[in-house]
Every structure is written in structure tokens, then in C-alpha cells.
Design a protein around this motif. Structure first.
Motif, PDB file in Angstrom:
ATOM      1  N   GLU A   1       0.829  -1.214   0.000  1.00 58.30           N
ATOM      2  CA  GLU A   1       0.000   0.000   0.000  1.00 58.30           C
ATOM      3  C   GLU A   1       0.861   1.262   0.000  1.00 58.30           C
ATOM      4  O   GLU A   1       0.429   2.317  -0.445  1.00 58.30           O
ATOM      5  CB  GLU A   1      -0.915   0.018   1.226  1.00 58.30           C
ATOM      6  CG  GLU A   1      -1.991  -1.033   1.225  1.00 58.30           C
ATOM      7  CD  GLU A   1      -2.812  -1.020   2.507  1.00 58.30           C
ATOM      8  OE1 GLU A   1      -2.823   0.011   3.212  1.00 58.30           O
ATOM      9  OE2 GLU A   1      -3.442  -2.054   2.799  1.00 58.30           O
ATOM     10  N   LEU A   2       2.087   1.128   0.520  1.00 57.72           N
ATOM     11  CA  LEU A   2       3.011   2.269   0.573  1.00 57.72           C
ATOM     12  C   LEU A   2       3.962   2.279  -0.620  1.00 57.72           C
ATOM     13  O   LEU A   2       4.774   3.195  -0.756  1.00 57.72           O
ATOM     14  CB  LEU A   2       3.830   2.214   1.869  1.00 57.72           C
ATOM     15  CG  LEU A   2       3.045   2.195   3.173  1.00 57.72           C
ATOM     16  CD1 LEU A   2       3.987   2.025   4.359  1.00 57.72           C
ATOM     17  CD2 LEU A   2       2.205   3.443   3.316  1.00 57.72           C
TER      18      LEU A   2
ATOM     19  N   LEU B   1       5.617   9.974   3.635  1.00 60.99           N
ATOM     20  CA  LEU B   1       5.285   8.550   3.698  1.00 60.99           C
ATOM     21  C   LEU B   1       5.327   8.034   5.137  1.00 60.99           C
ATOM     22  O   LEU B   1       4.625   7.083   5.481  1.00 60.99           O
ATOM     23  CB  LEU B   1       6.255   7.755   2.816  1.00 60.99           C
ATOM     24  CG  LEU B   1       5.893   6.312   2.510  1.00 60.99           C
ATOM     25  CD1 LEU B   1       4.548   6.218   1.817  1.00 60.99           C
ATOM     26  CD2 LEU B   1       6.976   5.689   1.636  1.00 60.99           C
TER      27      LEU B   1
ATOM     28  N   GLU C   1       4.045   9.282   7.781  1.00 57.96           N
ATOM     29  CA  GLU C   1       2.714   9.349   8.399  1.00 57.96           C
ATOM     30  C   GLU C   1       1.872   8.136   8.036  1.00 57.96           C
ATOM     31  O   GLU C   1       1.215   7.556   8.894  1.00 57.96           O
ATOM     32  CB  GLU C   1       1.990  10.626   7.967  1.00 57.96           C
ATOM     33  CG  GLU C   1       2.563  11.879   8.589  1.00 57.96           C
ATOM     34  CD  GLU C   1       1.828  13.128   8.130  1.00 57.96           C
ATOM     35  OE1 GLU C   1       0.587  13.051   7.939  1.00 57.96           O
ATOM     36  OE2 GLU C   1       2.490  14.159   7.959  1.00 57.96           O
ATOM     37  N   ARG C   2       1.907   7.744   6.770  1.00 60.85           N
ATOM     38  CA  ARG C   2       1.142   6.571   6.328  1.00 60.85           C
ATOM     39  C   ARG C   2       1.739   5.288   6.898  1.00 60.85           C
ATOM     40  O   ARG C   2       1.012   4.346   7.215  1.00 60.85           O
ATOM     41  CB  ARG C   2       1.102   6.512   4.803  1.00 60.85           C
ATOM     42  CG  ARG C   2       0.258   7.625   4.208  1.00 60.85           C
ATOM     43  CD  ARG C   2       0.236   7.625   2.691  1.00 60.85           C
ATOM     44  NE  ARG C   2      -0.008   6.328   2.108  1.00 60.85           N
ATOM     45  CZ  ARG C   2       0.486   5.951   0.925  1.00 60.85           C
ATOM     46  NH1 ARG C   2       1.236   6.776   0.215  1.00 60.85           N
ATOM     47  NH2 ARG C   2       0.220   4.756   0.444  1.00 60.85           N
TER      48      ARG C   2
ATOM     49  N   ARG D   1       1.012   3.421  10.717  1.00 62.24           N
ATOM     50  CA  ARG D   1      -0.001   2.430  11.038  1.00 62.24           C
ATOM     51  C   ARG D   1       0.495   0.993  10.868  1.00 62.24           C
ATOM     52  O   ARG D   1      -0.147   0.056  11.326  1.00 62.24           O
ATOM     53  CB  ARG D   1      -1.266   2.651  10.208  1.00 62.24           C
ATOM     54  CG  ARG D   1      -1.082   2.404   8.722  1.00 62.24           C
ATOM     55  CD  ARG D   1      -2.336   2.592   7.893  1.00 62.24           C
ATOM     56  NE  ARG D   1      -3.176   1.449   7.631  1.00 62.24           N
ATOM     57  CZ  ARG D   1      -2.810   0.289   7.085  1.00 62.24           C
ATOM     58  NH1 ARG D   1      -1.567   0.057   6.792  1.00 62.24           N
ATOM     59  NH2 ARG D   1      -3.689  -0.659   6.850  1.00 62.24           N
TER      60      ARG D   1
END
Length: 155
Positions: free
Chosen positions: A39-40, A111, A113-114, A117
Motif C-alpha cells: 500500500e506504501l 510517507l 505518516e502513512r 499504522r
């Protein structure tokens, strides 16, 4: 045969090998990370590089390789791909032309910050609680130190 007898007997059964259990666990954990990192737009090794840079900021390739316990030849292609994706920049150090500095770009920092999680998502997916993860991590690091010392003695 008791556990003690098996440990001391030099068993050549695959399932008795600590190295194989660690290898299988490493592959399984990396596999669990894969969908989260896709996803990243990252591979697991690229994620590790970014973790070091997010933690330390600008660093030399040599220090980065040491932190990741990898050789320069392995880190260099990772950096090249991350640089091509616009996530890191590399430049020669002004004080020492032989040294190459690496840092996240603005896009690489965004990136972060994403990526914040990812650890929680992996914990939830594996059902590994914080205390259990901390205990396991400490045991694995202790094993790594002992194995590294043994490797030096056996050379």
C-alpha cells in the motif's frame, strides 16, 4: 528421548533446528508485512531503510548499512531504487568526498505518516500483544548477540 538429550545429541531433524525455526518465522513475518507495505509502494528492505532514516535523519551509507546489519553492496541498490522513487536523496559529504550522505526527501517524510499504522496493523494481524512482542524481541536480540559472538569465535 528427552528435550535435553535431543539438544545435546546434535539432531539433524529439520524441525529440531533453531536456525530453521528462525528462518521460517522471518519469512512468515516478512510475508505478513507485504500487503501493508505494498500500500506504501515499498518492499520490506526499503521499509527498513526508511525506518532508520526516519529515526536518525541524514546519515552516511556506512552508518545505514551498519544499522541494518547489511553490507554496502546490498544497501546501495536499495538506495538507488528509493532515490528513483523520489523518497531519498544521496550526496557526497562536503567534509569527506568518500562518504555518501542519505536523507529522506519531503516525499519520504510524508510517507512516514502513512507508515505509522504498519506496526499496529501487523500486531493486530498476528495477535501479538505489546508485552509478548517486547519479550520476544529481547530474546531474539539476545540470541543475535550470542550468535554474532559465536561466529567471530568460529572464524
Amino acid at each position: 528421548m528427552t528435550d535435553q538429550e535431543t539438544e545435546g545429541s546434535g539432531s539433524l531433524l529439520l524441525d529440531d533446528q533453531l536456525c530453521f525455526a528462525l528462518y521460517a518465522a522471518q519469512r512468515a513475518v516478512t510475508s505478513a508485512y507485504r500487503p501493508l507495505l505494498e500500500e506504501l509502494g515499498l518492499t520490506y528492505p526499503q521499509y527498513l531503510v526508511l525506518l532508520v532514516l526516519w529515526e536518525r535523519g541524514e546519515t552516511t551509507v556506512k552508518e545505514l548499512a551498519a544499522a541494518l546489519r547489511l553490507d554496502y553492496g546490498t544497501v546501495s541498490p536499495l538506495l538507488k531504487r528509493l532515490e528513483g522513487a523520489g523518497l531519498v536523496r544521496r550526496e557526497r559529504a562536503a567534509r569527506d568526498e568518500r562518504s555518501v550522505l542519505v536523507a529522506c526527501t519531503g516525499r519520504g517524510e510524508e510517507l512516514r505518516e502513512r507508515a505509522a499504522r504498519v506496526p499496529g496493523a501487523l500486531s493486530a494481524a498476528t495477535g501479538l500483544g505489546a508485552a509478548e512482542a517486547a519479550r520476544l524481541r529481547a530474546e531474539v536480540w539476545a540470541l543475535a548477540e550470542r550468535a554474532e559472538a559465536a561466529a567471530h569465535r568460529l572464524r
